[in-house]
Write a protein that holds these residues in place. Structure first.
Motif, PDB file in Angstrom:
ATOM      1  N   TRP A  45       0.861  -1.184   0.000  1.00  0.00           N
ATOM      2  CA  TRP A  45       0.000   0.000   0.000  1.00  0.00           C
ATOM      3  C   TRP A  45       0.896   1.232   0.000  1.00  0.00           C
ATOM      4  CZ3 TRP A  45       0.894  -2.940   4.318  1.00  0.00           C
ATOM      5  CH2 TRP A  45       1.449  -2.279   5.412  1.00  0.00           C
ATOM      6  N   LEU A  46       0.278   2.362  -0.195  1.00  0.00           N
ATOM      7  CA  LEU A  46       1.009   3.622  -0.195  1.00  0.00           C
ATOM      8  C   LEU A  46       0.630   4.425   1.019  1.00  0.00           C
ATOM      9  CD1 LEU A  46       0.655   4.693  -3.916  1.00  0.00           C
ATOM     10  CD2 LEU A  46       2.673   3.802  -2.795  1.00  0.00           C
ATOM     11  N   ASP A  47       1.641   4.992   1.719  1.00  0.00           N
ATOM     12  CA  ASP A  47       1.334   5.896   2.819  1.00  0.00           C
ATOM     13  C   ASP A  47       1.121   7.291   2.270  1.00  0.00           C
ATOM     14  OD1 ASP A  47       3.793   6.910   2.189  1.00  0.00           O
ATOM     15  OD2 ASP A  47       4.827   6.075   3.949  1.00  0.00           O
ATOM     16  N   ALA A  48       0.953   8.265   3.119  1.00  0.00           N
ATOM     17  CA  ALA A  48       0.650   9.622   2.679  1.00  0.00           C
ATOM     18  C   ALA A  48       1.746  10.199   1.810  1.00  0.00           C
ATOM     19  CB  ALA A  48       0.419  10.533   3.888  1.00  0.00           C
ATOM     20  N   GLY A  49       2.977   9.799   2.022  1.00  0.00           N
ATOM     21  CA  GLY A  49       4.094  10.330   1.225  1.00  0.00           C
ATOM     22  C   GLY A  49       4.342   9.532  -0.019  1.00  0.00           C
ATOM     23  N   ALA A  50       3.461   8.617  -0.340  1.00  0.00           N
ATOM     24  CA  ALA A  50       3.527   7.817  -1.560  1.00  0.00           C
ATOM     25  C   ALA A  50       4.733   6.880  -1.562  1.00  0.00           C
ATOM     26  CB  ALA A  50       3.548   8.710  -2.802  1.00  0.00           C
ATOM     27  N   HIS A  51       5.222   6.478  -0.318  1.00  0.00           N
ATOM     28  CA  HIS A  51       6.328   5.523  -0.249  1.00  0.00           C
ATOM     29  C   HIS A  51       5.753   4.125  -0.051  1.00  0.00           C
ATOM     30  CE1 HIS A  51       9.499   8.524  -0.087  1.00  0.00           C
ATOM     31  NE2 HIS A  51       8.753   9.206   0.786  1.00  0.00           N
ATOM     32  N   ALA A  52       6.337   3.149  -0.744  1.00  0.00           N
ATOM     33  CA  ALA A  52       5.870   1.775  -0.609  1.00  0.00           C
ATOM     34  C   ALA A  52       6.364   1.195   0.710  1.00  0.00           C
ATOM     35  CB  ALA A  52       6.392   0.930  -1.761  1.00  0.00           C
ATOM     36  N   SER A  97       3.659  -1.394 -20.251  1.00  0.00           N
ATOM     37  CA  SER A  97       4.049  -2.564 -19.456  1.00  0.00           C
ATOM     38  C   SER A  97       4.750  -2.149 -18.167  1.00  0.00           C
ATOM     39  CB  SER A  97       4.965  -3.476 -20.281  1.00  0.00           C
ATOM     40  OG  SER A  97       4.302  -3.948 -21.430  1.00  0.00           O
ATOM     41  N   VAL A  98       5.714  -1.222 -18.264  1.00  0.00           N
ATOM     42  CA  VAL A  98       6.438  -0.759 -17.071  1.00  0.00           C
ATOM     43  C   VAL A  98       5.483  -0.096 -16.088  1.00  0.00           C
ATOM     44  CG1 VAL A  98       8.186   0.861 -16.245  1.00  0.00           C
ATOM     45  CG2 VAL A  98       8.627  -0.519 -18.287  1.00  0.00           C
ATOM     46  N   ALA A  99       4.565   0.721 -16.610  1.00  0.00           N
ATOM     47  CA  ALA A  99       3.605   1.405 -15.737  1.00  0.00           C
ATOM     48  C   ALA A  99       2.709   0.396 -15.023  1.00  0.00           C
ATOM     49  CB  ALA A  99       2.767   2.382 -16.547  1.00  0.00           C
ATOM     50  N   ALA A 100       2.220  -0.610 -15.742  1.00  0.00           N
ATOM     51  CA  ALA A 100       1.323  -1.598 -15.143  1.00  0.00           C
ATOM     52  C   ALA A 100       2.044  -2.456 -14.106  1.00  0.00           C
ATOM     53  CB  ALA A 100       0.726  -2.483 -16.240  1.00  0.00           C
ATOM     54  N   ILE A 101       3.256  -2.909 -14.455  1.00  0.00           N
ATOM     55  CA  ILE A 101       4.013  -3.737 -13.501  1.00  0.00           C
ATOM     56  C   ILE A 101       4.349  -2.923 -12.263  1.00  0.00           C
ATOM     57  CG2 ILE A 101       6.221  -4.923 -13.151  1.00  0.00           C
ATOM     58  CD1 ILE A 101       6.075  -5.695 -16.157  1.00  0.00           C
ATOM     59  N   GLY A 102       4.708  -1.655 -12.469  1.00  0.00           N
ATOM     60  CA  GLY A 102       4.995  -0.797 -11.315  1.00  0.00           C
ATOM     61  C   GLY A 102       3.773  -0.619 -10.432  1.00  0.00           C
ATOM     62  N   ALA A 103       2.591  -0.470 -11.042  1.00  0.00           N
ATOM     63  CA  ALA A 103       1.362  -0.314 -10.252  1.00  0.00           C
ATOM     64  C   ALA A 103       1.078  -1.568  -9.438  1.00  0.00           C
ATOM     65  CB  ALA A 103       0.193   0.006 -11.185  1.00  0.00           C
ATOM     66  N   VAL A 104       1.350  -2.739 -10.023  1.00  0.00           N
ATOM     67  CA  VAL A 104       1.156  -3.993  -9.281  1.00  0.00           C
ATOM     68  C   VAL A 104       2.128  -4.070  -8.104  1.00  0.00           C
ATOM     69  CG1 VAL A 104       1.370  -6.516  -9.413  1.00  0.00           C
ATOM     70  CG2 VAL A 104       0.220  -5.256 -11.254  1.00  0.00           C
ATOM     71  N   ILE A 105       3.370  -3.706  -8.328  1.00  0.00           N
ATOM     72  CA  ILE A 105       4.390  -3.788  -7.270  1.00  0.00           C
ATOM     73  C   ILE A 105       4.019  -2.914  -6.083  1.00  0.00           C
ATOM     74  CG2 ILE A 105       6.786  -3.181  -6.702  1.00  0.00           C
ATOM     75  CD1 ILE A 105       7.543  -4.073  -9.527  1.00  0.00           C
ATOM     76  N   ILE A 106       3.455  -1.725  -6.350  1.00  0.00           N
ATOM     77  CA  ILE A 106       3.092  -0.847  -5.228  1.00  0.00           C
ATOM     78  C   ILE A 106       1.690  -1.133  -4.717  1.00  0.00           C
ATOM     79  CG2 ILE A 106       4.619   0.985  -6.065  1.00  0.00           C
ATOM     80  CD1 ILE A 106       2.185   2.455  -7.127  1.00  0.00           C
ATOM     81  N   GLY A 107       1.078  -2.201  -5.212  1.00  0.00           N
ATOM     82  CA  GLY A 107      -0.221  -2.627  -4.701  1.00  0.00           C
ATOM     83  C   GLY A 107      -1.401  -1.910  -5.291  1.00  0.00           C
TER      84      GLY A 107
END
Length: 668
Positions: A45-52, A97-107
């Motif tokens: 998940w992402l916290d308020a600072g957008a850090h994973a 592809s990079v955008a989608a995989i990145g979105a999966v990684i950050i939940g």
């Protein structure tokens, strides 16, 4: 392949399955608050600072379906991206592809599913609409005949069209498609040649007429000698030329391709830098999606395909995108006189009697008798008229002696007959007073665009006959429409005399006249126009005009149906013998280039606005992809406007255009 297999391997199976999985995910979350925890492991998940941040938890059944939807929609995209990378190409698929995989990684499963799902829908719609823009080629293929009726061993046999042999007699009945190129040896009929020339009005065919494969009989019965079969037919050559032309790249498209090869890596670098500086992974991934140059990449080819397809449907073959783009810049058009501005079939127009003791028919008889053994091209209209009026010469022609540059001398029934210019009469001692009167008459006829010939019998001038190549009825309208389409100068290049050329120019509205030209002189005239800064199109017959045609920016062949050389080599081939097709072609080229520019503007403005929205806040990955795909469809829809006939100043009159009904009839 059955219907299910076609659907599975079709463009819509992936977005439909992905969409169903996404809907199930939303339903589960709405009904059960996210569903039971089914898998224990890392939860992102992402916290308020957008850090994973990583923690021990479980993700829900709804997440499983959402992730499945992203995988289904993104699998083909990722495969294409990998293949492109192997070929050292960084394309749009890699960004997605990079955008989608990145979105999966950050939940962020919803963003991953939304991006890939919308991209898959966009691809399916893009493929469907691109097929629509290629409809002209599909229609040409559809009119190709499937079967033929031939005479073999004295009997009618129906065989596949591809099995017809050269030299066979093919029978064409009412409502049937002509299966071959050939020559009518017997019968009469009317053929709809819209698929070849773009003209919807049926053409009468009789013995000796040329017919083309793919045309449709609208009445009558024809026996045709096959002279072109299979890939050697005019229709096959047209299909081949249109297919090649639609794949050929314009200069602007080549530039866009080079631009996108640098642009795509630049977007990835920008996203990486923005993510590192801001520490916001979502921002970086969103920039990847927003920066997709899909609309920009497709903006040019879709316009070219539509423009060339529209032209082909109207009987105009344009060699490729480069020539289409060049045609939009044409500022001067050079035309040959004979066979272009004129009909190319000289006719006897005047018989002036100068001897009061004679009748008109007698002057015509002596002129025809003298010309009976002549090889001069102007002899035929004199002989045809004389025979039509019952005063043509009978038996073997008398002795004929040509006098180069002056005329001919003939012996008819023991009398000396002269037919030519004043110099010929002076050479043979005809009195000056008679020559002077005939000369004035000849000059008056020449001033009207006619070619005069003085007739004298035994030192006595008896009259003057004049022959003229008739101005085509649509020539003045062609010149007017060329001017309306933006052509600054229409120039006549002819080997005929100045007086004749000026008369034709006056009748047609030509801006500039170059007369008494040899082939190399025509080349010099074209070169001079180019030095003046003109982009020039040359219209000629391809024989004595070959040097000028090769030098001009655009070479135009008229009446190219049945001419393999013209179809394959001309930059623009007008399949019919209709002069008004020329301004129509230039007008269509200008509209196509205008659409290309509009599409580029739409693509660039969309990207700029989305990037501004990302940095200003409020534009997410899913919204960015939705707007991006919408811009792609807008670009395609804009290009598809070219498939419609227009009623503008350069469009064909309604009676001369191929109507949708005509196309449907031919395609049926």
């Amino acid at each position: 392949m059955n219907r299910l297999q076609k659907w599975v391997y079709g463009n819509w199976s992936v977005p439909v399955v992905s969409g169903v999985l996404i809907i199930i995910s939303f339903a589960i979350q709405w009904l059960g608050g996210g569903g039971a925890n089914v898998i224990v492991g890392p939860q992102w998940w992402l916290d308020a600072g957008a850090h994973a941040t990583h923690a021990s938890a479980a993700f829900t059944l709804g997440d499983v379906f959402m992730l499945a939807g992203a995988v289904v929609a993104g699998y083909r995209i990722a495969v294409k991206a990998v293949r492109a990378l192997i070929a050292r190409i960084i394309g749009i698929d890699l960004l997605v592809s990079v955008a989608a995989i990145g979105a999966v990684i950050i939940g962020n499963f919803w963003e991953a599913a939304a991006v890939t799902f919308l991209f898959a829908i966009g691809h399916a719609l893009e493929a469907a609409t691109l097929n629509k823009t290629r409809s002209a080629l599909a229609e040409l293929v559809a009119v190709a005949p499937d079967s033929a009726i031939v005479m073999r061993e004295g009997e009618q046999q129906e065989i596949p069209a591809g099995q017809v042999r050269m030299g066979e007699i093919v029978l064409v009945k009412n409502g049937a498609k002509v299966p071959v190129d050939g020559q009518v040896v017997s019968g009469t009929g009317a053929l709809d040649e819209a698929s070849i020339t773009g003209e919807s009005i049926p053409v009468e065919k009789t013995k000796g007429s040329q017919v083309f494969a793919g045309t449709v009989s609208r009445g009558g019965f024809l026996q045709v000698l096959a002279t072109g079969i299979g890939a050697d037919t005019t229709l096959a050559r047209i299909i081949h030329r249109v297919e090649e032309a639609q794949d050929a790249k314009a200069r602007t498209q080549a530039f866009i391709d080079r631009f996108s090869r640098w642009y795509t890596p630049a977007v990835m670098v920008l996203a990486l830098v923005a993510g590192l500086i801001s520490g916001d992974v979502v921002l970086a991934l969103t920039l990847l999606v927003i920066g997709c140059p899909g609309a920009l990449v497709i903006s040019i080819p879709v316009a070219i395909v539509a423009g060339i397809g529209r032209a082909a449907r109207n009987g105009i073959l344009i060699k490729g995108g480069e020539f289409l783009e060049t045609s939009a810049k044409i500022s001067a058009v050079a035309v040959d006189k004979t066979g272009t501005l004129t009909e190319g079939r000289p006719r006897l127009t005047d018989v002036v009697v100068l001897d009061p003791a004679l009748e008109r028919t007698e002057v015509l008889h002596w002129a025809a008798a003298a010309e009976a053994g002549s090889e001069h091209p102007l002899a035929r209209p004199i002989l045809e008229t004389a025979h039509a009026e019952g005063v043509g010469p009978q038996g073997v022609p008398g002795t004929v002696t040509p006098v180069p540059g002056k005329g001919i001398v003939s012996e008819v029934d023991g009398r000396l007959v002269l037919i030519g210019n004043p110099s010929l009469l002076e050479q043979y001692g005809v009195p000056d007073s008679a020559v002077a009167g005939a000369t004035r008459t000849a000059q008056d006829l020449a001033a009207d665009g006619k070619t005069p010939m003085i007739v004298a019998v035994d030192q006595t001038v008896i009259g003057v006959v004049a022959v003229a190549d008739q101005v085509r009825q649509d020539a003045p309208e062609m010149v007017a429409r060329l001017h309306r389409s933006g052509v600054e100068k229409v120039v006549m290049l002819t080997g005929d005399t100045r007086l004749v050329a000026e008369a034709i120019g006056k009748a047609t509205g030509i801006d500039e006249i170059h007369a008494s030209l040899l082939p190399e002189d025509k080349l010099d005239a074209v070169t001079q126009l180019q030095r003046q800064g003109h982009t020039i199109a040359m219209v000629g017959d391809g024989v004595n005009d070959a040097p000028a045609l090769a030098t001009a920016n655009i070479g135009v062949a008229m009446g190219a149906a049945g001419s393999a050389v013209a179809v394959e080599t001309a930059d623009i081939a007008l399949m019919g013998d209709n002069l008004l097709k020329l301004p129509e072609a230039i007008g269509l080229a200008k509209r196509t280039v205008s659409v290309m520019r509009q599409n580029i503007a739409i693509a660039l403005i969309t990207v700029v606005l989305l990037l501004a929205g990302v940095f200003a806040g409020g534009v997410t990955m899913s919204i960015g992809m939705l707007v991006h795909e919408a811009s792609v469809l807008v670009v395609i829809a804009n290009a598809m406007r070219l498939l419609r006939n227009t009623r503008g100043s350069t469009a064909m009159p309604k009676s001369e255009r191929t109507t949708p009904q005509a196309v449907e009839q031919v395609s049926a």
